[in-house]
Enzyme design. Sequence first.
Site, PDB file in Angstrom:
ATOM      1  N   ASP A  82       0.433  -1.392   0.102  1.00 23.14           N
ATOM      2  CA  ASP A  82       0.264   0.089  -0.026  1.00 23.14           C
ATOM      3  C   ASP A  82       1.265   1.049  -0.083  1.00 23.14           C
ATOM      4  O   ASP A  82       2.232   1.307   0.394  1.00 23.14           O
ATOM      5  CB  ASP A  82      -1.158   0.283   1.059  1.00 23.14           C
ATOM      6  CG  ASP A  82      -2.909   0.313   1.093  1.00 23.14           C
ATOM      7  OD1 ASP A  82      -2.488   1.209  -0.148  1.00 23.14           O
ATOM      8  OD2 ASP A  82      -3.057   0.469   1.507  1.00 23.14           O
ATOM      9  N   ASP A 125     -10.617   1.892  -3.515  1.00 23.45           N
ATOM     10  CA  ASP A 125     -10.635   1.584  -2.133  1.00 23.45           C
ATOM     11  C   ASP A 125     -12.295   1.517  -2.480  1.00 23.45           C
ATOM     12  O   ASP A 125     -12.930   1.171  -1.256  1.00 23.45           O
ATOM     13  CB  ASP A 125     -10.664   2.430  -1.476  1.00 23.45           C
ATOM     14  CG  ASP A 125      -8.978   2.695  -0.636  1.00 23.45           C
ATOM     15  OD1 ASP A 125      -8.849   1.322  -1.194  1.00 23.45           O
ATOM     16  OD2 ASP A 125      -8.417   3.239  -0.657  1.00 23.45           O
TER      17      ASP A 125
END
Length: 692
Positions: A439, A496
Amino acid sequence: MTEFRLDAGSGDLAQTIAVTTSGGIPEVIWWGPALPEGEDLAELAASVRNDLTGGMLDRLPALSLCPEAGRAFQGQAGLVLSAEDGAPMLPVFSFERAEEDDTLLRLVSVAEGLRLTHELRAYPTGVIGLRTVLDAKRPVRLHWLAAPVLPAPQDGDIIDVHGKWTREFHLNRVAWTPGIRLREARTGRSGHEHPPYVILAGRGATNSAGEARALHYGWSGGHRMVAEELPDGRRQVQFGHAWGAETAPGMRFETAELLAVSSRAGLNGIGAAFQRDIRDRVVTWPDPARARPVHYNCWEAIYFNHNLADLAAIADRAAEMGAERFVLDDGWFGRRDDDTTSLGDWTVDQRKWPDGLHPLIAHVHKLGMTFGLWFEPEMVNPDSDLMRAHPDWMLGPADQVAGRNQMVLDLSKPEVREYLFNAVSEILAEYPIDYIKWDHNRLLPVVDAAQTRGIYELLASLRKAHPAVEIESCASGGGRIDAGILSHTHRVWLSDSNDALERLRMQHDAALFLPAAITGSHVGPRKSHTSGRVLPMSFRAWVAAQRHFGFEMDLRELKGEEAATLKSVTAWWKANRGWMLGGTIHRIDSDDPAVVAEVQMAADGGRFVLFAGQGETSVQILPRPLRLIGLEPEARYRLRLVNPEDAPRQSRGPNALKSGELTLTGRALMQRGVLLPVAWPVTIWVVEGERV
């Protein structure tokens, strides 16, 4: 005059780049559909020489592979640099030599103390890669260096990409106008906002017809695109690192590779070329023969609240639904109870995991799943042992504003890369991990190309040390998706947002650049955590099944009917993933703007699946025929509706697909189309087709 050409691709995706030089930096005289083998390049070069008129210089400066400010070029120059002491430099280059074979054209030009090399490389996938390299005999300061500059066509529009967190990959279609359309990403990533893609769509080009050209700059840091119409009417497109991204003097600089494609088959030709190139060349798979596994990620189930009992119970449910990989997300390390602490401290939290991760991994393996783990190595929390020990490792000024309670580590420093390599490697050595979710959750405080080179070097080192581990690129969702990062990773987290309605459109537009095999898509919770929408399981599951399929929810919330639907769709995806993920996504030009539809075609053309998502209520009463694409006109295809049970009660007529199969020719399906049953908003029809 001296001319050269480079060819790549075949059929409607064959392309040619031809260049000429009369002593200066070569200029492109053709970029587009493949020229005939016998094209006289000298005559072609003569045909593009412009006239002169009033208000102009007595010689028109060349729109070369690197337009030179030193030749009074009126537009954006391809090279802007200064001496080490800051004095501006206006070099004038002369062509020195060419090196060429069937797949490579290297063109070298020189000026006093400088050498400029333009490389054009034809790949088996049909893409042409372009790169510029600048060498200097003494240190210089580089402000801007363009990859080889290409002329843009005189007709059509510019299609570039815009996005934000949870709303990635939106297409902007704008007309050319005199002057510059500038898209610059200065966040230090390829970015949600201005990802490094552009399509030059010919007049009237649709998904299925017309000419188009496209460029993709394979760079994961700050970048810049200039699409410029000059006062004389010529047009150019430039891509490079963001202005000023090279922060230190140097003697060698190079751009990332700019990937060029050309299509006579509309925008879908662009998508087909980029999909194939990313999947078959750019990404290097740990095990190419391995099926893409059904993916489970626990983030939207538990967030930071880790405990073995809950995660084991969720793993049981994931395996029951058909998952083949279980990924433990953020919260397993340091003292990570929220996002304010512990980034940089990559040791297992003994409070949550007194026996380490071994019990969970053993349970996951017993269920027949492999195990993956979340990291965010490029970042650091001020509240961390790492930051207290090494405040000098932070990128940017000391008084900068934090982002998501975190700072960025300076990956240009060898000692930082060494620490991160060791920290991640120790975890991978201790535990049987086959997957990393990597990430990147904050914007960089400065634009620095060295940071991007640092992450590439770190990833390359980890890949070499742990070649069996697959890596996903996530950056607050889709904030770092480009060929540069994909040359080191294997999957991208497109967004997301697990809201299937948002995903339907995002995935559709991203298919112009990304193949299904690397595009992660998960079945989210009943109530979306990013939009608040409550969507039916069938819609959520089938939208996720369009790409690399997975789940991300607390599976213990599933009711009986929801679980049955999820298991059914999962089984269908497993049965079809082999040919789907090796095939091509064709976007359909739907005559109903409420319907987002695509055909996924097998590589051999023998079978396909049609996904037709009803995003909102249609204007007309009944569905319009949906004209398919990519079929053989004379072949016959047998069609079967996979999910007739999703027909609403208002669907009460004799639609053929609701009750049985249809067999029609490709011509009928592409010209007249297929009629689907009535659909409610936020539902999707899935139709299998097989050539008979």
